[in-house]
Every structure is written in structure tokens, then in C-alpha cells.
Design a protein around this motif. Structure first.
Motif, PDB file in Angstrom:
ATOM      1  N   ILE A   5       0.988  -1.146   0.142  1.00 14.89           N
ATOM      2  CA  ILE A   5      -0.103   0.012  -0.250  1.00 14.89           C
ATOM      3  C   ILE A   5       0.865   1.306   0.214  1.00 14.89           C
ATOM      4  O   ILE A   5       1.640   1.643   1.097  1.00 14.89           O
ATOM      5  N   ASP A   6       0.973   1.876  -1.208  1.00 19.14           N
ATOM      6  CA  ASP A   6       1.724   3.173  -1.054  1.00 19.14           C
ATOM      7  C   ASP A   6       0.971   4.280  -1.253  1.00 19.14           C
ATOM      8  O   ASP A   6      -0.215   4.093  -1.354  1.00 19.14           O
ATOM      9  N   GLY A   7       1.559   5.505  -1.329  1.00 20.17           N
ATOM     10  CA  GLY A   7       0.689   6.654  -1.469  1.00 20.17           C
ATOM     11  C   GLY A   7       1.002   7.808  -0.618  1.00 20.17           C
ATOM     12  O   GLY A   7       2.190   7.803   0.206  1.00 20.17           O
ATOM     13  N   PRO A   8       0.744   9.107  -1.061  1.00 22.78           N
ATOM     14  CA  PRO A   8       1.383  10.186  -0.358  1.00 22.78           C
ATOM     15  C   PRO A   8       1.041  10.328   1.250  1.00 22.78           C
ATOM     16  O   PRO A   8       0.148   9.645   1.665  1.00 22.78           O
ATOM     17  N   ALA A   9       1.500  11.048   1.769  1.00 17.82           N
ATOM     18  CA  ALA A   9       1.391  11.590   3.320  1.00 17.82           C
ATOM     19  C   ALA A   9       0.028  12.102   3.542  1.00 17.82           C
ATOM     20  O   ALA A   9      -0.500  12.870   2.825  1.00 17.82           O
ATOM     21  N   GLY A  10      -0.593  11.482   4.453  1.00 17.57           N
ATOM     22  CA  GLY A  10      -1.895  12.069   4.759  1.00 17.57           C
ATOM     23  C   GLY A  10      -2.995  11.246   4.344  1.00 17.57           C
ATOM     24  O   GLY A  10      -4.273  11.761   4.530  1.00 17.57           O
ATOM     25  N   ALA A  11      -2.740  10.333   3.433  1.00 14.32           N
ATOM     26  CA  ALA A  11      -3.930   9.407   2.667  1.00 14.32           C
ATOM     27  C   ALA A  11      -4.324   8.512   3.507  1.00 14.32           C
ATOM     28  O   ALA A  11      -5.124   7.762   3.231  1.00 14.32           O
ATOM     29  N   GLY A  12      -3.882   8.430   4.868  1.00 13.27           N
ATOM     30  CA  GLY A  12      -4.524   7.196   5.603  1.00 13.27           C
ATOM     31  C   GLY A  12      -3.981   5.975   5.622  1.00 13.27           C
ATOM     32  O   GLY A  12      -4.708   4.844   6.109  1.00 13.27           O
ATOM     33  N   LYS A  13      -2.692   5.743   4.893  1.00 15.75           N
ATOM     34  CA  LYS A  13      -2.321   4.356   4.517  1.00 15.75           C
ATOM     35  C   LYS A  13      -1.931   3.380   5.999  1.00 15.75           C
ATOM     36  O   LYS A  13      -2.384   2.478   5.921  1.00 15.75           O
ATOM     37  N   SER A  14      -1.495   4.026   6.820  1.00 14.04           N
ATOM     38  CA  SER A  14      -0.763   3.663   8.105  1.00 14.04           C
ATOM     39  C   SER A  14      -2.082   2.801   8.739  1.00 14.04           C
ATOM     40  O   SER A  14      -1.952   1.401   8.992  1.00 14.04           O
ATOM     41  N   SER A  15      -3.014   3.606   9.059  1.00 10.46           N
ATOM     42  CA  SER A  15      -4.103   3.035   9.665  1.00 10.46           C
ATOM     43  C   SER A  15      -4.858   1.929   8.860  1.00 10.46           C
ATOM     44  O   SER A  15      -5.375   0.869   9.364  1.00 10.46           O
ATOM     45  N   ILE A  16      -4.965   2.241   7.653  1.00 13.18           N
ATOM     46  CA  ILE A  16      -5.604   1.184   6.877  1.00 13.18           C
ATOM     47  C   ILE A  16      -4.866   0.023   6.660  1.00 13.18           C
ATOM     48  O   ILE A  16      -5.382  -1.236   6.857  1.00 13.18           O
ATOM     49  N   ALA A  17      -3.652   0.261   6.341  1.00 10.00           N
ATOM     50  CA  ALA A  17      -2.700  -1.057   6.195  1.00 10.00           C
ATOM     51  C   ALA A  17      -2.787  -1.868   7.488  1.00 10.00           C
ATOM     52  O   ALA A  17      -2.726  -3.240   7.529  1.00 10.00           O
ATOM     53  N   ARG A  18      -2.633  -1.173   8.513  1.00  4.29           N
ATOM     54  CA  ARG A  18      -2.693  -1.756  10.021  1.00  4.29           C
ATOM     55  C   ARG A  18      -4.003  -2.781  10.075  1.00  4.29           C
ATOM     56  O   ARG A  18      -3.707  -3.776  10.327  1.00  4.29           O
ATOM     57  N   GLU A  19      -4.880  -2.139   9.733  1.00  2.00           N
ATOM     58  CA  GLU A  19      -6.239  -2.777   9.897  1.00  2.00           C
ATOM     59  C   GLU A  19      -6.317  -4.005   9.018  1.00  2.00           C
ATOM     60  O   GLU A  19      -6.867  -5.128   9.039  1.00  2.00           O
ATOM     61  N   VAL A  20      -6.045  -3.736   7.661  1.00  2.00           N
ATOM     62  CA  VAL A  20      -6.155  -4.865   6.630  1.00  2.00           C
ATOM     63  C   VAL A  20      -5.321  -6.148   7.208  1.00  2.00           C
ATOM     64  O   VAL A  20      -5.688  -7.166   7.033  1.00  2.00           O
ATOM     65  N   ALA A  21      -3.990  -5.750   7.632  1.00  2.00           N
ATOM     66  CA  ALA A  21      -3.041  -6.719   8.014  1.00  2.00           C
ATOM     67  C   ALA A  21      -3.816  -7.424   9.177  1.00  2.00           C
ATOM     68  O   ALA A  21      -3.668  -8.772   9.219  1.00  2.00           O
ATOM     69  N   ALA A  22      -4.138  -6.731  10.359  1.00  2.00           N
ATOM     70  CA  ALA A  22      -4.729  -7.438  11.468  1.00  2.00           C
ATOM     71  C   ALA A  22      -6.032  -8.332  11.065  1.00  2.00           C
ATOM     72  O   ALA A  22      -6.352  -9.326  11.541  1.00  2.00           O
TER      73      ALA A  22
END
Ligand code: C5P
Length: 227
Positions: A5-22
Motif C-alpha cells: 500500500i503506497d501513497g502520499p502523506a496523509g492519505a491514511g495508509k498506515s491505519s488502513i494497512a494496519r487494519e487490513v493486516a490485522a
């Protein structure tokens, strides 16, 4: 399976990626945290940002551990400190050095070895894992990203003027896009998601459905000899 999951700062990647992984039971890797860790270490050791050789030696000697919710640098928990503005503003000096990118990319590939992983950053689908089975580029318009950040900060009692957030964000976007190696860009085979008019749940649903389809097709392929 590797999900990027790539993308610019502030697109919400971290929280989405974390939840997808969980949700999928995959491990989660925040590669921005690795660049932040090397930057913080360089600041602490007072290595000049004008000294690429010193920065490269420091990156090679550093031991970063990315646990599910903690980032450890040489046995020191730096989870909070890597998010401070002084680190964010200095990352470019580290992220622009190709040799440091090579060191961190290699570590990212080692972490992903024989593991199901969701990894997020700028260059995961393009350069670090070009053969990843599922690639996403999660973005939103600059206005929307700045607005979300503004609301987040206001809610946490640290209001910053919207124009200031937007200016810092635009500068970071430009630096991330213009980097010769590891530039921010969607992989040709990525699913591009613009979340301007989407809820968080809709983004999650789209990513999970796409990954699950891919898992099914891989499983089917493996269980059908000769295909
Ligand atoms: O994702 P995050 O905002 O924590 O990333 C911080 C910075 O680290 C980015 O702005 C970018 O300069 C750098 N970075 C990078 N490559 C990655 C992840 C982050 O160059 N894969």
C-alpha cells in the motif's frame, strides 16, 4: 502473499494497512517508520546531514526492529519520538541517499521472506516488491488530506492553521515525488484508490475484497495441476 500500500502523506495508509493486516492475519510493516528511525538516530548521534558517508555508515550499523505497535532502534523504544516534526522535516536527507534506500529495502525484503505481509510506504509496489501479488496506491486530493490532518490535530488539542498544514504537505509531496530512487508513484499494476468520496469502511472493503480474490485465485491455481 505480499500486499503493498503506497501513497502520499496523509492519505491514511498506515491505519488502513494496519487494519487490513490485522483482519487478514498478515504481519504489518510501516516502512516510513524505518526512514524515521534512521533519521532520529542520525540526529541523536549528531551526524551532519551534509555527510552522506557518515549517514550511510550509521544506517548500515543501526538495528531497527518493527514490532506490531513499537519501533525499536538499537534496544531503545523510539515509537513516539520518530513522529516529532524535527524528524519529519529532516527525513529527506536520509531518504534521498540511494545507498540508505538499498539498505532499508533489503531489510524490508528480509522481513517479508516467507511471511504474509501488508507493507506500506512510497516505493513498496514499484521498487521493493515489484512482484507483489496485490498492490494498492491509496491517495486523496491535497485539499482533502490537509483537511483531514487539520481535523485530527484540532481534535487532539494541537490546532495548526490549515494553510500551514497544506504548505508542509505540498513540500513533502514534491520531495517524495522527485526523488530519483524510491519516488512516490503508483506501480503500473496497482489498484489506485482515491478516497476523497469514500468512507474508511469503503476503502477497507475494497482492499479486503481485492486481496481475498487474489488469495482465492492463488489457492485455486495451486490446487489445479497443469494450469
Ligand atoms: O509514511 P511516513 O510519512 O511515515 O514516511 C515518512 C517519510 O519517509 C516520507 O515522507 C518519505 O520521505 C520517506 N519514505 C520513503 N520511502 C518509504 C517510506 C517512507 O522514502 N518506503
Amino acid at each position: 502473499m505480499i500486499v503493498t500500500i503506497d501513497g502520499p502523506a496523509g492519505a491514511g495508509k498506515s491505519s488502513i494497512a494496519r487494519e487490513v493486516a490485522a483482519t487478514l492475519g498478515f504481519i504489518f510493516l510501516d516502512t516510513g517508520a524505518m526512514y524515521r528511525a534512521i533519521t532520529l538516530g542520525a540526529i541523536r548521534k549528531q551526524i551532519e546531514f551534509s555527510d552522506p558517508a557518515g549517514l550511510i555508515a550509521h544506517a548500515k550499523a543501526s538495528r531497527i526492529q518493527c514490532l506490531s505497535d513499537r519501533i525499536i532502534l538499537d534496544d531503545d523504544d523510539i515509537t513516539r519520538e520518530i513522529r516529532t516534526p524535527v524528524v519529519t522535516d529532516s527525513i529527506k536527507h536520509v531518504a534521498n541517499i540511494n545507498e540508505i534506500r538499498d539498505v532499508l529495502s533489503q531489510q524490508q525484503r528480509e522481513i517479508a521472506l516467507s511471511q504474509n505481509i501488508v507493507t506500506e510506504g512510497r516505493d513498496q509496489g514499484t521498487e521493493v516488491f515489484p512482484d507483489a501479488e496485490c498492490k494498492f496506491f491509496l491517495t486523496a486530493s491535497p485539499e482533502e488530506r490537509a483537511k483531514r490532518r487539520y481535523q485530527q490535530l484540532a481534535e487532539s488539542g494541537r490546532p495548526i492553521p490549515l494553510e500551514q498544514i497544506r504548505a508542509t504537505q505540498d513540500q513533502r509531496d514534491a520531495e517524495d515525488r522527485e526523488r530519483p530512487q524510491g519516488a512516490l508513484r503508483p506501480a503500473e499494476d496497482s489498484v489506485i484508490i482515491n478516497s476523497d468520496d469514500m468512507s474508511r469502511d469503503e476503502v477497507m472493503e475494497l482492499i479486503l475484497t481485492t486481496v481475498r480474490k487474489q488469495i482465492e485465485s492463488v489457492t485455486l491455481h495451486r490446487s489445479t495441476p497443469g494450469t
